[in-house]
Design an enzyme around this catalytic site. Sequence first.
Site, short mmCIF file in Angstrom:
data_model
loop_
_atom_site.label_atom_id
_atom_site.label_comp_id
_atom_site.label_asym_id
_atom_site.label_seq_id
_atom_site.Cartn_x
_atom_site.Cartn_y
_atom_site.Cartn_z
N ASP A 222 -8.40 -9.93 8.41
CA ASP A 222 -9.20 -8.78 7.97
C ASP A 222 -8.52 -8.05 6.81
OD1 ASP A 222 -9.62 -5.75 8.01
OD2 ASP A 222 -11.37 -6.50 9.05
N TYR A 223 -7.25 -7.70 7.01
CA TYR A 223 -6.52 -6.99 5.94
C TYR A 223 -6.61 -7.76 4.63
CZ TYR A 223 -3.89 -3.80 9.11
OH TYR A 223 -3.49 -2.83 10.01
N ASP B 119 -16.76 -3.29 9.22
CA ASP B 119 -17.07 -2.22 8.25
C ASP B 119 -18.21 -2.69 7.35
OD1 ASP B 119 -15.11 -2.80 5.31
OD2 ASP B 119 -15.76 -4.24 6.81
N PHE C 64 -12.40 -5.75 11.73
CA PHE C 64 -12.97 -4.41 11.84
C PHE C 64 -14.33 -4.39 11.13
CE2 PHE C 64 -8.82 -4.10 13.07
CZ PHE C 64 -7.91 -4.25 12.04
N HIS D 25 0.83 -1.21 0.00
CA HIS D 25 0.00 0.00 0.00
C HIS D 25 0.86 1.25 0.00
CE1 HIS D 25 -3.39 -2.59 0.49
NE2 HIS D 25 -2.92 -3.08 1.61
N ASP E 124 -8.59 -6.41 1.25
CA ASP E 124 -7.94 -6.26 -0.06
C ASP E 124 -8.63 -7.16 -1.08
OD1 ASP E 124 -4.56 -5.84 1.26
OD2 ASP E 124 -6.11 -4.36 0.81
N1 LIG Z 1 -12.49 -4.20 7.75
C1 LIG Z 1 -11.72 -3.23 7.24
N2 LIG Z 1 -12.33 -2.08 6.87
C2 LIG Z 1 -11.54 -1.13 6.34
C3 LIG Z 1 -10.16 -1.26 6.20
C4 LIG Z 1 -9.72 -0.04 5.61
C5 LIG Z 1 -8.35 0.34 5.19
N3 LIG Z 1 -7.40 -0.04 6.16
C6 LIG Z 1 -6.32 -0.86 5.71
C7 LIG Z 1 -6.31 -1.18 4.27
C8 LIG Z 1 -5.07 -1.18 3.80
C9 LIG Z 1 -4.15 -0.78 4.82
O1 LIG Z 1 -3.53 -1.91 5.33
C10 LIG Z 1 -5.03 -0.16 5.90
O2 LIG Z 1 -4.58 -0.48 7.15
C11 LIG Z 1 -10.81 0.77 5.44
N4 LIG Z 1 -11.87 0.09 5.88
C12 LIG Z 1 -13.28 0.44 5.83
O3 LIG Z 1 -13.75 -0.02 4.56
C13 LIG Z 1 -14.75 0.89 4.06
C14 LIG Z 1 -14.16 1.58 2.86
O4 LIG Z 1 -14.18 0.65 1.80
P1 LIG Z 1 -14.12 1.25 0.32
O5 LIG Z 1 -15.43 2.08 0.14
O6 LIG Z 1 -14.02 0.03 -0.56
O7 LIG Z 1 -12.88 2.14 0.27
C15 LIG Z 1 -14.98 1.90 5.18
O8 LIG Z 1 -15.92 1.40 6.10
C16 LIG Z 1 -13.61 1.91 5.85
O9 LIG Z 1 -13.68 2.39 7.16
C17 LIG Z 1 -9.55 -2.48 6.60
O10 LIG Z 1 -8.34 -2.72 6.54
N5 LIG Z 1 -10.39 -3.43 7.11
#
Ligand SMILES: Nc1nc2c(c(CN[C@H]3C=C[C@H](O)[C@@H]3O)cn2[C@@H]2O[C@H](COP(=O)(O)O)[C@@H](O)[C@H]2O)c(=O)[nH]1
Length: 341
Positions: free
Chosen positions: A314-315, A239, A237, A53, A319
């Site tokens: 989760d990561y 989301d 997480f 990233h 992705d």
């Molecule tokens: N479960 C989980 N949700 C995550 C992340 C991330 C980014 N973090 C990591 C990613 C790469 C780096 O390693 C960062 O550390 C964003 N989100 C959530 O997703 C949604 C955005 O989605 P889209 O509209 O498609 O961009 C929004 O709720 C956002 O809050 C995660 O990693 N896990």
Amino acid sequence: MEAPLSPKESGKFITENSKDVFIENKGVREVAELLCEKAATKEFSIEGWKSLHELNPQKMDEAALNWVFAVSTLNFSFWSEREDAKCLVKYKDKTYSGYWALCAAFNRALDEGIPITSASYYATMTLEQLKHVLRSDTNVPMPLLEERHQVLTETGTILLEKFGGSFLNCLKKSEHSAQKLLQIVVENFPAFRDEAVFMGKRVALYKRAQILVADTWSLVASKDDLYFHDISCITMFADYRIPQALVHLGAMRYSDDLMKKLKEGVLFQSGEQLEVEIRGCSIWCVELIRDIMLELLAKKGQDLTDEVNAVLIDYYLWDYARDHRREMADIPIHRVRCIYY
Ligand SMILES: Nc1nc2c(c(CN[C@H]3C=C[C@H](O)[C@@H]3O)cn2[C@@H]2O[C@H](COP(=O)(O)O)[C@@H](O)[C@H]2O)c(=O)[nH]1
């Protein structure tokens, strides 16, 4: 008021009482088997946070920690009503959407000399200044700009007043405990207090607070110093992307009634039963995937307890969801407008 259940206990309790979201054990095992093949690759490693990233800070220092804190403060609600009309941010010849648009906007601002990750700046920045920093390269702005301004100035003010304006001071107080850092964040910063009442019990999902801890772990850690001794207490997480991936992969299932609402694009309210069921079952589903992964790897004589945790699962799934947007189109995300995820 009694303390809420932890995210892990919340996930279990919600799953045991869920009426419209179900965990499919066969699918859980299949996902665990799929991820076991990835467990030893770069996509499934703490180094991937930097190497995969380009917008993430590539070097650990105090400024990088404050970048993670400020970005985590605004890491919510990027989905757009229409797939063909959304906020996009161009940065260094690439165009970013969603969460990455936020990161690109922050890096663009820093390149322009705007100290957007310094609490001494963002605690008192105006709404107009924030709109400039987060400006879209399409005619569709980033959602919830007023709420982002309120959350950012409130959080920046607290960081200045209680922690000398630097997230490094929160990290120092955590004494190498992820659990302790999570508590420091949710106790001191209201905007991270992602809680709900489900069937009479207070539950905590703490999505942004847990990503903040996880991203801090990823930024700080290196092979020989994993920094937190208890990162396994951090859950997935909750989301709006991972649930979609879990249903697509067969590890989770929605009732017909819920799927109908999702396909109609119903706007859910943060904290309502169906929304909490989706988020809580996702947390518990990833916990079960992690357990099966460790069981399968142990059978192969591999003890990867340090390398396999809910954060890395989760990561990887997040992705995966980004890279398989089209294949997952038949599973709608659940639409909520809130500051928590
Ligand atoms: N479960 C989980 N949700 C995550 C992340 C991330 C980014 N973090 C990591 C990613 C790469 C780096 O390693 C960062 O550390 C964003 N989100 C959530 O997703 C949604 C955005 O989605 P889209 O509209 O498609 O961009 C929004 O709720 C956002 O809050 C995660 O990693 N896990």
